[in-house]
Scaffold this motif. Structure first.
Motif, PDB file in Angstrom:
ATOM      1  N   VAL A   1       0.848  -1.205   0.000  1.00  0.00           N
ATOM      2  CA  VAL A   1       0.000   0.000   0.000  1.00  0.00           C
ATOM      3  C   VAL A   1       0.880   1.251   0.000  1.00  0.00           C
ATOM      4  N   LEU A   2       1.947   1.233   0.781  1.00  0.00           N
ATOM      5  CA  LEU A   2       2.853   2.381   0.838  1.00  0.00           C
ATOM      6  C   LEU A   2       3.484   2.658  -0.528  1.00  0.00           C
ATOM      7  N   ASN A   3       3.913   1.615  -1.200  1.00  0.00           N
ATOM      8  CA  ASN A   3       4.475   1.771  -2.542  1.00  0.00           C
ATOM      9  C   ASN A   3       3.452   2.411  -3.486  1.00  0.00           C
ATOM     10  N   ARG A   4       2.234   1.938  -3.437  1.00  0.00           N
ATOM     11  CA  ARG A   4       1.173   2.508  -4.285  1.00  0.00           C
ATOM     12  C   ARG A   4       0.847   3.942  -3.860  1.00  0.00           C
ATOM     13  N   ALA A   5       0.926   4.220  -2.555  1.00  0.00           N
ATOM     14  CA  ALA A   5       0.644   5.570  -2.065  1.00  0.00           C
ATOM     15  C   ALA A   5       1.663   6.563  -2.612  1.00  0.00           C
ATOM     16  N   TRP A   6       2.929   6.171  -2.630  1.00  0.00           N
ATOM     17  CA  TRP A   6       3.963   7.067  -3.146  1.00  0.00           C
ATOM     18  C   TRP A   6       3.830   7.269  -4.653  1.00  0.00           C
ATOM     19  N   LYS A   7       3.096   6.380  -5.318  1.00  0.00           N
ATOM     20  CA  LYS A   7       2.836   6.534  -6.763  1.00  0.00           C
ATOM     21  C   LYS A   7       1.532   7.277  -7.023  1.00  0.00           C
ATOM     22  N   GLY A   8       0.854   7.729  -5.950  1.00  0.00           N
ATOM     23  CA  GLY A   8      -0.365   8.512  -6.100  1.00  0.00           C
ATOM     24  C   GLY A   8      -1.624   7.710  -6.361  1.00  0.00           C
ATOM     25  N   ALA A   9      -1.641   6.457  -5.946  1.00  0.00           N
ATOM     26  CA  ALA A   9      -2.794   5.588  -6.218  1.00  0.00           C
ATOM     27  C   ALA A   9      -3.991   5.877  -5.328  1.00  0.00           C
ATOM     28  N   TYR A  10      -3.790   6.599  -4.224  1.00  0.00           N
ATOM     29  CA  TYR A  10      -4.881   6.819  -3.281  1.00  0.00           C
ATOM     30  C   TYR A  10      -5.170   8.300  -3.110  1.00  0.00           C
ATOM     31  N   ASP A  11      -6.428   8.581  -2.877  1.00  0.00           N
ATOM     32  CA  ASP A  11      -6.858   9.924  -2.495  1.00  0.00           C
ATOM     33  C   ASP A  11      -8.101   9.771  -1.631  1.00  0.00           C
ATOM     34  N   SER A  12      -8.746  10.869  -1.289  1.00  0.00           N
ATOM     35  CA  SER A  12      -9.887  10.791  -0.364  1.00  0.00           C
ATOM     36  C   SER A  12     -11.048   9.976  -0.922  1.00  0.00           C
ATOM     37  N   LYS A  13     -11.115   9.826  -2.235  1.00  0.00           N
ATOM     38  CA  LYS A  13     -12.205   9.058  -2.848  1.00  0.00           C
ATOM     39  C   LYS A  13     -11.795   7.619  -3.192  1.00  0.00           C
ATOM     40  N   ARG A  14     -10.511   7.394  -3.341  1.00  0.00           N
ATOM     41  CA  ARG A  14      -9.986   6.067  -3.680  1.00  0.00           C
ATOM     42  C   ARG A  14      -9.100   5.589  -2.534  1.00  0.00           C
ATOM     43  N   ALA A  15      -9.719   4.996  -1.530  1.00  0.00           N
ATOM     44  CA  ALA A  15      -8.968   4.641  -0.320  1.00  0.00           C
ATOM     45  C   ALA A  15      -9.233   3.209   0.155  1.00  0.00           C
ATOM     46  N   LEU A  16      -9.880   2.387  -0.653  1.00  0.00           N
ATOM     47  CA  LEU A  16     -10.253   1.051  -0.194  1.00  0.00           C
ATOM     48  C   LEU A  16      -9.039   0.216   0.192  1.00  0.00           C
ATOM     49  N   GLY A  17      -7.991   0.235  -0.608  1.00  0.00           N
ATOM     50  CA  GLY A  17      -6.784  -0.532  -0.283  1.00  0.00           C
ATOM     51  C   GLY A  17      -6.190  -0.120   1.041  1.00  0.00           C
ATOM     52  N   VAL A  18      -6.177   1.176   1.298  1.00  0.00           N
ATOM     53  CA  VAL A  18      -5.655   1.688   2.566  1.00  0.00           C
ATOM     54  C   VAL A  18      -6.569   1.258   3.710  1.00  0.00           C
ATOM     55  N   GLU A  19      -7.861   1.333   3.498  1.00  0.00           N
ATOM     56  CA  GLU A  19      -8.811   0.948   4.544  1.00  0.00           C
ATOM     57  C   GLU A  19      -8.677  -0.534   4.893  1.00  0.00           C
ATOM     58  N   LEU A  20      -8.496  -1.384   3.890  1.00  0.00           N
ATOM     59  CA  LEU A  20      -8.326  -2.812   4.142  1.00  0.00           C
ATOM     60  C   LEU A  20      -7.038  -3.074   4.928  1.00  0.00           C
ATOM     61  N   CYS A  21      -5.973  -2.410   4.510  1.00  0.00           N
ATOM     62  CA  CYS A  21      -4.698  -2.557   5.206  1.00  0.00           C
ATOM     63  C   CYS A  21      -4.828  -2.076   6.654  1.00  0.00           C
ATOM     64  N   ARG A  22      -5.510  -0.986   6.844  1.00  0.00           N
ATOM     65  CA  ARG A  22      -5.741  -0.422   8.179  1.00  0.00           C
ATOM     66  C   ARG A  22      -6.528  -1.402   9.058  1.00  0.00           C
ATOM     67  N   MET A  23      -7.563  -2.006   8.507  1.00  0.00           N
ATOM     68  CA  MET A  23      -8.352  -2.967   9.279  1.00  0.00           C
ATOM     69  C   MET A  23      -7.484  -4.127   9.761  1.00  0.00           C
ATOM     70  N   TYR A  24      -6.680  -4.677   8.867  1.00  0.00           N
ATOM     71  CA  TYR A  24      -5.841  -5.810   9.234  1.00  0.00           C
ATOM     72  C   TYR A  24      -4.768  -5.389  10.234  1.00  0.00           C
ATOM     73  N   TRP A  25      -4.195  -4.201  10.023  1.00  0.00           N
ATOM     74  CA  TRP A  25      -3.164  -3.717  10.941  1.00  0.00           C
ATOM     75  C   TRP A  25      -3.746  -3.528  12.341  1.00  0.00           C
ATOM     76  N   PHE A  26      -4.956  -2.994  12.430  1.00  0.00           N
ATOM     77  CA  PHE A  26      -5.614  -2.841  13.729  1.00  0.00           C
ATOM     78  C   PHE A  26      -5.827  -4.199  14.391  1.00  0.00           C
ATOM     79  N   PHE A  27      -6.118  -5.213  13.606  1.00  0.00           N
ATOM     80  CA  PHE A  27      -6.291  -6.556  14.158  1.00  0.00           C
ATOM     81  C   PHE A  27      -4.989  -7.034  14.805  1.00  0.00           C
ATOM     82  N   VAL A  28      -3.857  -6.959  14.089  1.00  0.00           N
ATOM     83  CA  VAL A  28      -2.606  -7.468  14.657  1.00  0.00           C
ATOM     84  C   VAL A  28      -2.120  -6.599  15.814  1.00  0.00           C
ATOM     85  N   VAL A  29      -2.354  -5.293  15.728  1.00  0.00           N
ATOM     86  CA  VAL A  29      -1.964  -4.396  16.828  1.00  0.00           C
ATOM     87  C   VAL A  29      -2.840  -4.659  18.055  1.00  0.00           C
TER      88      VAL A  29
END
Length: 192
Positions: free
Chosen positions: A152-180
């Motif tokens: 996700v970070l690699n894609r973020a630095w390439k501009g793949a996400y914005d306030s309207k296109r955030a599903l990948g980040v949200e999925l990563c966030r959900m899983y990260w919250f689980f392990v944390v």
């Protein structure tokens, strides 16, 4: 005309999000089984940990726990920044989250090497078996979360996400919250 398979239909949960929720529920059941087995031995009348076992690194692991919890906070703030269209802050906070997750794994790996040197191995005792099974399984999940985070970070630095296109980040966030969120429970049960 039917919507493309990956397009989000307004008012409906994206299939990827539902899939991840089901996966996390399955993981919770898996860890519940491991924790239940551990608790049978942990809270029986026999002394735990058994005599002769190396002392677990409580101080270092406490600091490492803080590092992982801090990574959950930076992940949360990164997602908020993305939703607020603060893309530079989002990328920076996501980078900090990845660094903190990496530090957690490196410190944990270093501590395991020390414990192995002092004789706490997977086969040395039931205590060693449970320790490496519970903590190792969590570390494997953190590693998977870190791989997803780096993708996700690699894609973020390439501009793949914005306030309207955030599903990948949200999925990563959900899983990260689980392990944390799982780690404090394991820390309390295993280390204290």
């Amino acid at each position: 005309m039917a919507a493309p398979i990956f397009e989000t239909i307004p008012g409906r949960m994206p299939p990827a999000k539902l899939g991840l929720i089901l996966f996390i529920v399955a993981e919770i059941m898996f860890f519940s089984g491991l924790i239940s087995s551990f608790m049978v031995f942990r809270f029986n009348p026999v002394q735990w940990p058994p005599p002769g076992q190396p002392r677990l690194p409580l101080e270092v692991t406490s600091v490492n726990t803080f590092i992982l919890l801090l990574s959950g906070f930076t992940m949360h703030r990164a997602f908020q920044a993305l939703k607020a269209s603060q893309e530079a802050l989002f990328r920076n906070l996501l980078t900090v989250t990845a660094v903190l997750g990496s530090v957690f794994l490196l410190v944990q790996g270093f501590e395991w090497l020390r414990l192995l040197h002092f004789g706490l191995t997977l086969h040395a005792s039931i205590f060693g078996g449970f320790f490496y099974c519970l903590v190792g399984t969590h570390a494997l999940h953190v590693t998977g979360g870190l791989v997803a985070l780096l993708w996700v970070l690699n894609r973020a630095w390439k501009g793949a996400y914005d306030s309207k296109r955030a599903l990948g980040v949200e999925l990563c966030r959900m899983y990260w919250f689980f392990v944390v969120g799982l780690w404090p429970l394991l820390f309390l049960l295993v280390y204290l």
